[in-house]
Scaffold this motif. Structure first.
Motif, PDB file in Angstrom:
ATOM      1  N   ARG A 459       0.801  -1.211   0.104  1.00 14.91           N
ATOM      2  CA  ARG A 459       0.065   0.075   0.140  1.00 14.91           C
ATOM      3  C   ARG A 459       0.933   1.352   0.125  1.00 14.91           C
ATOM      4  N   PHE A 460       2.007   1.247  -0.789  1.00 10.60           N
ATOM      5  CA  PHE A 460       2.823   2.584  -0.495  1.00 10.60           C
ATOM      6  C   PHE A 460       2.073   3.622  -1.294  1.00 10.60           C
ATOM      7  N   SER A 461       2.069   4.623  -0.296  1.00  9.89           N
ATOM      8  CA  SER A 461       1.236   5.742  -0.789  1.00  9.89           C
ATOM      9  C   SER A 461       1.666   7.145  -0.220  1.00  9.89           C
ATOM     10  N   TYR A 462       2.888   7.152   0.609  1.00  9.14           N
ATOM     11  CA  TYR A 462       3.377   8.257   1.108  1.00  9.14           C
ATOM     12  C   TYR A 462       4.848   8.090   1.509  1.00  9.14           C
ATOM     13  N   CYS A 463       5.480   9.226   1.656  1.00 10.28           N
ATOM     14  CA  CYS A 463       7.038   9.027   2.096  1.00 10.28           C
ATOM     15  C   CYS A 463       7.450  10.322   2.675  1.00 10.28           C
ATOM     16  N   TYR A 464       8.651  10.492   3.363  1.00 12.02           N
ATOM     17  CA  TYR A 464       9.018  11.821   3.645  1.00 12.02           C
ATOM     18  C   TYR A 464      10.328  12.261   3.002  1.00 12.02           C
ATOM     19  N   ALA A 465      10.551  13.294   2.996  1.00 11.28           N
ATOM     20  CA  ALA A 465      11.409  14.127   2.025  1.00 11.28           C
ATOM     21  C   ALA A 465      13.121  13.542   1.959  1.00 11.28           C
ATOM     22  N   SER A 466      13.651  13.572   2.988  1.00 13.75           N
ATOM     23  CA  SER A 466      15.018  13.342   3.177  1.00 13.75           C
ATOM     24  C   SER A 466      15.238  11.868   3.567  1.00 13.75           C
ATOM     25  N   HIS A 467      16.100  11.437   2.569  1.00 11.93           N
ATOM     26  CA  HIS A 467      16.823  10.188   2.867  1.00 11.93           C
ATOM     27  C   HIS A 467      18.245   9.780   2.527  1.00 11.93           C
ATOM     28  N   ARG A 468      18.790   8.914   3.277  1.00 12.83           N
ATOM     29  CA  ARG A 468      20.449   8.802   3.018  1.00 12.83           C
ATOM     30  C   ARG A 468      20.381   7.627   2.017  1.00 12.83           C
ATOM     31  N   PHE A 469      21.445   7.888   0.794  1.00 13.00           N
ATOM     32  CA  PHE A 469      21.587   7.015  -0.078  1.00 13.00           C
ATOM     33  C   PHE A 469      22.747   6.384  -0.102  1.00 13.00           C
ATOM     34  N   THR A 470      22.577   4.929  -0.437  1.00 12.56           N
ATOM     35  CA  THR A 470      23.961   3.947  -0.636  1.00 12.56           C
ATOM     36  C   THR A 470      23.539   3.171  -1.810  1.00 12.56           C
ATOM     37  N   GLU A 471      24.728   3.149  -2.630  1.00 12.15           N
ATOM     38  CA  GLU A 471      24.619   2.576  -3.764  1.00 12.15           C
ATOM     39  C   GLU A 471      24.539   1.207  -3.570  1.00 12.15           C
ATOM     40  N   ASN A 472      23.640   0.514  -4.169  1.00 11.43           N
ATOM     41  CA  ASN A 472      23.262  -0.956  -4.249  1.00 11.43           C
ATOM     42  C   ASN A 472      24.058  -1.517  -5.432  1.00 11.43           C
ATOM     43  N   PHE A 473      24.852  -2.406  -5.480  1.00 12.80           N
ATOM     44  CA  PHE A 473      25.615  -2.826  -6.782  1.00 12.80           C
ATOM     45  C   PHE A 473      25.269  -4.204  -6.885  1.00 12.80           C
ATOM     46  N   ASN A 474      24.165  -4.996  -6.115  1.00 12.97           N
ATOM     47  CA  ASN A 474      23.810  -6.090  -6.410  1.00 12.97           C
ATOM     48  C   ASN A 474      22.300  -6.376  -6.855  1.00 12.97           C
ATOM     49  N   LEU A 475      21.472  -5.430  -6.416  1.00 11.09           N
ATOM     50  CA  LEU A 475      20.023  -5.584  -6.875  1.00 11.09           C
ATOM     51  C   LEU A 475      19.905  -5.481  -8.398  1.00 11.09           C
ATOM     52  N   THR A 476      19.157  -6.638  -8.834  1.00  7.19           N
ATOM     53  CA  THR A 476      19.104  -6.497 -10.372  1.00  7.19           C
ATOM     54  C   THR A 476      17.566  -6.639 -10.770  1.00  7.19           C
ATOM     55  N   GLU A 477      16.586  -7.271  -9.770  1.00 13.39           N
ATOM     56  CA  GLU A 477      15.368  -7.242 -10.029  1.00 13.39           C
ATOM     57  C   GLU A 477      14.163  -6.716  -8.885  1.00 13.39           C
ATOM     58  N   LEU A 478      13.367  -5.497  -9.445  1.00 17.19           N
ATOM     59  CA  LEU A 478      12.655  -5.084  -8.271  1.00 17.19           C
ATOM     60  C   LEU A 478      11.319  -5.048  -8.641  1.00 17.19           C
ATOM     61  N   TYR A 479      10.276  -5.655  -7.956  1.00 19.82           N
ATOM     62  CA  TYR A 479       8.900  -5.725  -8.390  1.00 19.82           C
ATOM     63  C   TYR A 479       8.170  -4.873  -7.291  1.00 19.82           C
ATOM     64  N   LEU A 480       7.370  -3.707  -7.854  1.00 23.93           N
ATOM     65  CA  LEU A 480       6.524  -2.897  -6.828  1.00 23.93           C
ATOM     66  C   LEU A 480       5.378  -2.819  -7.683  1.00 23.93           C
ATOM     67  N   SER A 481       4.786  -3.769  -8.334  1.00 19.38           N
ATOM     68  CA  SER A 481       3.635  -3.597  -8.809  1.00 19.38           C
ATOM     69  C   SER A 481       2.281  -3.729  -7.662  1.00 19.38           C
ATOM     70  N   GLU A 482       1.098  -3.192  -8.192  1.00 23.90           N
ATOM     71  CA  GLU A 482      -0.067  -3.129  -7.579  1.00 23.90           C
ATOM     72  C   GLU A 482       0.146  -2.282  -6.151  1.00 23.90           C
ATOM     73  N   ASN A 483       0.833  -1.079  -6.248  1.00 28.70           N
ATOM     74  CA  ASN A 483       0.832  -0.175  -5.117  1.00 28.70           C
ATOM     75  C   ASN A 483       0.308   1.092  -5.267  1.00 28.70           C
ATOM     76  N   MET A 484       0.540   2.249  -4.899  1.00 26.21           N
ATOM     77  CA  MET A 484      -0.026   3.369  -5.233  1.00 26.21           C
ATOM     78  C   MET A 484       1.011   4.543  -5.114  1.00 26.21           C
ATOM     79  N   LEU A 485       1.925   4.343  -6.078  1.00 25.43           N
ATOM     80  CA  LEU A 485       3.136   5.164  -6.054  1.00 25.43           C
ATOM     81  C   LEU A 485       2.611   6.703  -6.704  1.00 25.43           C
ATOM     82  N   GLN A 486       1.449   6.830  -7.573  1.00 19.09           N
ATOM     83  CA  GLN A 486       0.926   7.965  -7.741  1.00 19.09           C
ATOM     84  C   GLN A 486       0.868   9.080  -6.651  1.00 19.09           C
ATOM     85  N   LEU A 487       0.268   8.410  -5.358  1.00 21.38           N
ATOM     86  CA  LEU A 487      -0.108   9.311  -4.235  1.00 21.38           C
ATOM     87  C   LEU A 487       1.123   9.924  -3.550  1.00 21.38           C
ATOM     88  N   VAL A 488       2.265   8.975  -3.846  1.00 17.57           N
ATOM     89  CA  VAL A 488       3.513   9.458  -3.463  1.00 17.57           C
ATOM     90  C   VAL A 488       4.180  10.639  -4.062  1.00 17.57           C
TER      91      VAL A 488
END
Length: 858
Positions: A459-488
């Motif tokens: 139900r991803f639909s909100y978030c906050y503004a500031s985040h710390r980033f770290t480079e991810n060198f291993n992630l190859t597949e990400l599935y975020l289907s059927e959420n509510m990213l439009q609201l974010v």
């Protein structure tokens, strides 16, 4: 020449396909005659490799039924609509036959020499043929020296008196005797196959050893000197006692895999009629070297201590589909070699730190489809070899228990947030949970070893503004289907969620209600090859939205009107079906590219169609012609001018509305000032010829300070000489020592109007309600509108209607509402002043019911 003549003769006679007629369904070496109503075996080419004759009416097969077919390897004669009889030497002309299927012939009759000559036969299917034990006793199979698989399931076999010829069947590895009526198997019954090895021996669904007590001393070990890879004795209704006796009887028999599905061991949930297995149940298998044990589909409720101690070589244990609710201490002691444990579809509710003690080499634990809601944080940490943990479809709310593993399946739980969780996994499935805050995704993307992440159906639909980033060198597949990213993303936040994923190759964002893509949201995905945006609400795509490395794009089921073909030049595969194409001149370039592109399109041509104009609705894009669009070029300047005119007009209207909405207080003040300057309309105090006061201001004494600021400072002449009204209110004008009710009555009758400021404190003050009632009664005596009601604060209609005088007033006329916006106060006070000055006569034909109601209240 003979074949065309026979076909022609058959057509003239109107006969069904018969002997000598090749079917139309033959294809090279395969001849298929299903449902041809054949009564005898047809002639086929001598090159036929597979001959399928099922679902016909063939009654007999004898030595002359088949011509010499040296190439034939598979013959299917099952499912005949009539009783089938196989005579002596029936298959002598099929020397190289490898598979013979006679299954599902319930009244099959076999001659003892029916299979003579089939020296190369590898598989014989005789399931559901109504056969008795005579097929095993009378030597029907003596010539099948190469036979590997024999299927005699679903017959009427009651015992196993194996003919001595079974000793010659040295290749026999698979014997299926399931779904018969075999009540017992003893050592003497299987003497003919002693010394043999079977990869699969099936005795399931026979009620074996469960119909009557067995004298195991006389029966002996049924599988003495027989090596078994898999022994299946499922569905025989075995209790814990029968299982114990059987395991003791086959002591020392080498069985790699023992299948005991559909047993009745265990008390189940809420019952005590049958016992759970204990440490004696499998003790007879101590020397059998069992590697796999399947105890699924039973009623085991509790795992007793040292239950599997004898299975020292066990690697795979299946307890799925039981009623397991608890593990007693030491439940898995002795299973030092166990690697796979399946506990899915049980009744587990909680897991404790000691539940999996005794499993030092466990690699895979399956706990899906239980009712697990609580797990202690050290439950899995001591399992150093654990690589995969499956906890799908439970009721887990926190994952602080998760150890460092390769794969974790946690979909279908009740996870709301991941804050504070320590996670380390290469494959993580968290789909079907209740995650709402996109900050959890940022947290997961910081897992350094993560390669596959599934977050579908959250139900991803909100978030906050500031985040710390770290480079991810291993992630190859990400599935975020059927959420509510439009609201974010519509809030302008978290557009950089994919910033550190330079090695991501597959991204799935389908069904997220997306109506736009944030600028540069994919700019850091320099390795992305597959992108799914299926099922969103995208109207258009802009240059720079898609990565240059993209190979496959699914943008079907959106609302694209006129896509730019230059966006898809680098693609190899594209799904752009079921969009809302407007087949006008703007689509001309896209249609030209569509017909010439080398891109592979997914879906048929009919899945890309026009929705507008109506004349082309539903027409395939491949059938649309836009040759008349050149005439539109002349009208473009005029269209642009009209567009510019209407755009400017619309902007002026919008600006005017915004200015009025935000600064209407200043506008009103300016209007009144201009009016006074032009017309000389200066506020004048009202005369007091008929009344002592212009208005009696009735309010709760607890609201005095607010009323003074809001009303008196702007209306009462004693507060300011520029004010026009002479007001009466309790704190200043009531006579000391006089009865309060008399003061109220005098104030009402000596005032032109009565203004009641109704607040929460007003409704709690009995004198205020009484004053309201008196003021309302004047309406019926003077036949004039003498009461003005002003509601201030958050009072609902329901709260006001609870008081009878106020309810009568509301039903008869409108009341004032104190404005919520400060800039509306000036306008409000002006309207209130006009209402005080205005004299409104009441019609003489007054409602008698209202009058009577007021009198009752008085």
């Amino acid at each position: 020449m003979w074949l065309p003549l026979m076909v022609f003769s058959g057509m003239l006679l109107g006969a069904s396909p018969a002997r000598g007629v090749l079917p139309h369904s033959t294809s090279g070496p395969i001849a298929v005659y299903h449902f041809w109503n054949l009564t005898q075996v047809p002639l086929v080419a001598n090159t036929t490799v597979k001959l399928l004759l099922a679902f016909n009416r063939i009654r007999t097969v004898n030595a002359t039924s088949f011509p010499l077919l040296e190439e034939l390897e598979l013959l299917e004669l099952g499912n005949q609509a009539t009783a089938l009889t196989i005579h002596r030497d029936a298959f002598r002309n099929l020397p190289n036959l490898k598979v013979l299927d006679l299954g599902y012939n319930p009244a099959l009759s076999l001659d003892p020499d029916a299979f003579r000559g089939l020296y190369n036969l590898l598989e014989l299917r005789l399931f559901y043929c109504g056969l008795s034990e005579s097929v095993l006793r009378d030597g029907h199979l003596r010539d099948l020296h190469s036979l590997i698989r024999l299927d005699l399931s679903a017959n009427n076999i009651q015992s196993l008196p194996l003919h001595t010829s079974f000793r010659k069947l040295r290749s026999l590895k698979i014997l299926d005797l399931s779904k018969n009526q075999i009540s017992s198997v003893c050592e003497r019954d299987l003497q003919s196959i002693q010394g043999k090895y079977f990869s699969l021996f099936i005795l399931a669904d026979n009620q074996l050893f469960s119909r009557r007590p067995v004298d195991w001393g006389a029966c002996g070990n049924p599988f003495r000197n027989i090596l078994l890879n898999t022994l299946d004795v499922s569905g025989n209704g075995w209790s814990a006692d029968i299982t114990r006796d059987f395991c003791a009887a086959i002591n020392r028999t080498q069985v790699s895999s023992l299948v005991l599905r559909h047993h009745v061991m265990g008390s189940g949930f809420g019952f005590e009629n049958l016992k759970d297995p204990n440490s004696d149940t499998f003790s007879g298998l101590e020397r059998s070297s069992v590697v796999q044990l399947d105890l699924s589909h039973g009623f085991i409720f509790s795992i007793r201590p040292w239950l599997f101690w004898a299975l020292k070589w066990l690697k795979v244990l299946s307890l799925t589909h039981n009623k397991i609710n608890r593990f007693e201490k030491g439940a898995f002691y002795g299973l030092d070699t166990l690697q796979i444990l399946n506990l899915s579809y049980n009744l587990l509710g909680e897991l404790y730190n000691s539940n999996f003690d005794g499993l030092p080499n466990i690699k895979y634990i399956d706990l899906k489809q239980n009712h697990i809601g609580a797990i202690q944080d050290q439950t899995f940490t001591h399992l150093k070899e654990l690589r995969t943990l499956d906890l799908r479809d439970n009721a887990i709310k926190e994952i602080n228990f998760l150890p460092s593993i390769d794969s974790a399946f946690l979909s279908g739980n009740k996870l709301v947030h991941l804050k504070g969780s320590i996670i380390s996994a290469e494959f993580l499935h968290l789909g079907g949970n209740r995650l709402e805050n996109l900050d959890d995704l940022y947290l997961l993307l910081q897992i350094p070893c993560l390669k596959f992440l599934i977050l579908n159906q959250n139900r991803f639909s909100y978030c906050y503004a500031s985040h710390r980033f770290t480079e991810n060198f291993n992630l190859t597949e990400l599935y975020l289907s059927e959420n509510m990213l439009q609201l974010v993303w519509e809030t302008g936040l978290c557009w950089d969620v994919f910033k550190g994923l330079s090695h991501l190759r597959h991204l799935y964002l389908n069904n997220n209600y997306l109506s736009f893509l944030p600028p540069g949201v994919f700019s850091n995905l320099i390795s992305l090859q597959i992108l799914s945006l299926n099922g969103n609400r995208l109207i258009s795509l802009s240059h720079g939205d898609l990565p240059d490395t993209l190979v496959f794009l699914d943008i079907s089921r959106n609302q694209l009107f006129s896509p730019d073909p230059n966006l898809f030049m680098s693609l190899k595969v594209l799904d752009i079906t079921h969009n809302r194409y407007i087949c006008e001149c703007e689509l001309r370039e896209f249609l030209g590219w569509l017909n010439q592109s080398n891109v592979t399109f997914i879906g048929s041509a009919n899945d890309m169609y026009c929705v507008y104009p109506e004349s082309l609705s539903g027409v395939s894009l491949y059938s649309v012609s836009l040759e008349d669009c050149d005439e539109e070029e002349v009208l473009r300047p005029l269209k642009f001018s009209l567009f510019l005119f209407f755009t400017v007009s619309l902007l002026l209207i919008i600006i005017s509305v915004i200015v009025y909405t935000q600064f209407r207080g200043f506008c009103f003040t300016g209007f009144k000032t201009v009016t006074r300057l032009v017309l000389g309309d200066h506020p004048k105090r009202t005369g007091s010829n008929a009344y002592k006061y212009d208005a009696y201001l009735c309010f709760s004494s607890k609201d005095f300070e607010w009323v003074q600021r809001a009303f008196l400072m702007h209306l009462d002449s004693q507060y300011n000489d520029d004010n026009r009204f002479n007001l009466c209110f309790e704190a200043r004008d009531f006579l000391p020592g006089e009865e309060h009710i008399s003061n109220i009555r005098d104030a009402i009758w000596n005032s032109r109007k009565t203004i009641c400021v109704v607040t929460r404190q007003f409704l709690k003050d009995g004198w205020c309600i009484e004053a309201f009632n008196f003021a309302q009664s004047r309406y019926f005596s003077d036949l004039k509108e003498g009461l003005i009601m002003v509601v201030a604060g958050s009072l609902s209609q329901y709260q006001l209607m609870k008081y009878q005088p106020i309810r009568v007033f509301i039903q008869r006329q409108h009341y004032f509402k104190w404005p919520e916006n400060h800039q509306d106060v000036g306008w409000f006070l002006d309207k209130l002043s006009q209402s005080v000055l205005k004299e409104k006569e009441v019609k003489k034909k007054a409602n008698q019911i209202e009058l009577q109601t007021i009198r009752v209240i008085s």
